[in-house]
Design a protein around this motif. Structure first.
Motif, short mmCIF file in Angstrom:
data_model
loop_
_atom_site.label_atom_id
_atom_site.label_comp_id
_atom_site.label_asym_id
_atom_site.label_seq_id
_atom_site.Cartn_x
_atom_site.Cartn_y
_atom_site.Cartn_z
N ARG A 86 0.84 -1.21 0.00
CA ARG A 86 0.00 0.00 0.00
C ARG A 86 0.87 1.25 0.00
NH1 ARG A 86 -1.17 0.32 4.58
NH2 ARG A 86 -2.75 -1.27 4.93
N PRO A 144 -0.32 1.55 -4.26
CA PRO A 144 -1.63 1.08 -3.78
C PRO A 144 -2.49 0.41 -4.86
CG PRO A 144 -1.50 3.50 -3.78
CD PRO A 144 -0.12 2.99 -4.08
N SER A 175 -5.26 0.35 -1.00
CA SER A 175 -5.62 1.52 -0.18
C SER A 175 -7.14 1.54 0.03
CB SER A 175 -5.17 2.83 -0.84
OG SER A 175 -6.01 3.13 -1.94
N ASP A 190 -5.52 0.58 6.70
CA ASP A 190 -4.92 1.74 6.05
C ASP A 190 -4.75 2.85 7.09
OD1 ASP A 190 -4.30 3.98 4.58
OD2 ASP A 190 -5.61 3.45 2.90
#
Ligand code: HEM
Length: 406
Positions: free
Chosen positions: A23, A27, A41, A321
């Motif tokens: 990520r 991402p 993401s 995230d």
């Protein structure tokens, strides 16, 4: 250079460090080996889940490896020709979801709570102090199976047989290239279930309150559903809610067991149960991957995708995230906003069974906490994981039941 290899045992054991790295670096990452884009993401996952125009759930539209697999699955299909709800796009999806939503109402789900609680009580009553209690086979898996039996309106004495048929059929929807013997068994299961449904509807499904009875009373464009359609919709629900719910219970017990302070907090403040379940789903979601297909050439973040490209939305990565969840690797049963996780997806395909999964989770965790003061693993427990990077699943979780009676 960004890299993604989910086939390593270390990834299956703990995918989160690799997902964090990916990520941070890229991402939306092209993984040639898997022939797909890996989306990690939260923001990009939400963009895809909210957009049915650019991203299709009809995986038959995929080019390359996924498209070939889906074509084979369709050729082998034992479950009639209709599209599964989760793999369809509007307007077909809207029609199917409408039928099920009218039967699978919040009231129906709430009405199942006493059954679910009773079932949990029955399953846990068999935990004898001094003998390890294997959570998956004795609670986490039988509970959703009992719920499937209730959806089908199956009397207790037929339960094992009917759920056995349903599971044989569900496997054909999940596994490409099943051995011939299993396919034959699934054909027989389908015939047996159709016969069961035909008898059931003939005997006046009108009065019953099972999901099947409710669906049988539904109309689709002015006509009753056929036995085939009823079977397909019911199996669809059973399929979607079986392993997922079992693994939510398993993953939750592991998370609580590994964080005694959080377990103590939950015990002290039972009103946190709902938020604890959301945190379990955020922290270690059973469904790790949701698949979509690009319907045209398009851009997602900085990546340029072509029509027919496959996207794998990594829900476990989105749920951790740091741009969305503060200190995302911390397991915090009182976390504010944990419910914004993507464990149930988002948008038009948002999990239809989420309220039922929550009812099952509440019943299971409340009873487990009452029964096992510290959710300790049995000594020597090895926690074998399913060799599966798309579903977070531990096969066996033996719990310590405390000292045997003197
Ligand atoms: C903790 C347990 C569960 C998890 C983690 C889970 C996860 C998900 C996810 C991620 C999706 C979205 C798929 C997509 O967008 O392609 C979904 C859809 C769905 N789920 Fe669940 N699910 C759970 C339990 C259940 C239960 C108990 C049922 C049924 C009673 C159920 C029925 C469905 C159905 C029918 C869909 C498709 C909805 C649609 O396409 O409109 N799920 N689920």
């Amino acid at each position: 250079m960004a890299f993604f290899n989910p086939f390593r045992p270390s990834y299956v054991r703990d995918p989160y460090p690799a997902l964090h790295r990916l990520r941070a670096e890229e991402p939306v990452h092209r993984a040639e080996r898997i022939d797909a884009w890996i989306v990690t993401s939260y923001e990009a996952c939400v963009e895809v889940l909210r957009d049915q125009e650019r991203f299709s759930s009809d995986l038959g539209r995929a080019r390359g490896r996924l498209g070939e697999q889906v074509a084979q699955q369709h050729r082998e299909a034992v479950l009639g020709g209709g599209g599964r709800m989760v793999a369809s796009d509007p307007p077909e999806h809207t029609r199917l979801r409408g039928i099920v939503t009218r039967a699978f109402t919040p009231r129906y789900v709430e009405g199942m709570r006493p059954f679910v609680e009773e079932e949990v009580g029955r399953l846990l009553a068999a935990a004898t102090p001094g003998t390890p209690f294997e959570l998956m086979s004795r609670l986490a898996e039988p509970l959703p199976s009992a719920v499937i039996a209730a959806h089908l309106g199956t009397p207790a004495e037929d339960r094992e047989r009917v759920v056995g048929w349903a599971i044989a059929l569900m496997r054909t929807a999940l596994i490409v290239g099943l051995p011939a013997a299993e396919r034959r068994a699934a054909e027989e299961a389908r015939a047996a279930l159709l016969d069961y449904i035909a008898r059931f509807t003939a005997e006046g499904a009108g009065g019953g309150e099972s999901l099947l009875a409710r669906l049988a009373r539904e109309q689709d464009e002015g006509r009753r559903l056929t036995a085939d359609e009823l079977l397909e919709l019911t199996i669809d629900l059973a399929l979607a809610g079986n392993d997922t719910t079992a693994n939510m219970i398993g993953n939750g017990v592991l998370a609580l067991g590994a964080h005694p302070d959080q377990l103590a907090l939950l015990r002290a403040r039972p009103e946190l149960l709902g938020s604890a379940i959301e945190e379990v789903l955020r922290y270690d979601p059973p469904t790790q991957v949701v698949v979509r297909v690009a319907t045209r050439n398009l851009r997602l973040g900085r990546a340029a995708l072509a029509e027919g490209d496959t996207l794998l939305l990594m829900l476990g990565a989105a749920n951790r995230d740091p741009a969305q969840f503060e200190d995302p690797d911390r397991f915090d049963v009182a976390r504010e906003g944990a419910h914004r996780h993507l464990a149930f997806g988002l948008g038009v395909h948002f999990c239809l069974g989420a309220p039922l999964a929550r009812v099952e989770g509440e019943a299971a965790f409340a009873a487990l906490i009452a029964r096992f003061p510290d959710l300790r693993l049995a000594p020597g427990a090895t926690l074998p994981r399913a060799n599966d990077w798309m579903m977070r699943s531990v096969r066996e979780i033996p719990l310590d039941t405390g000292a045997p009676p003197a």
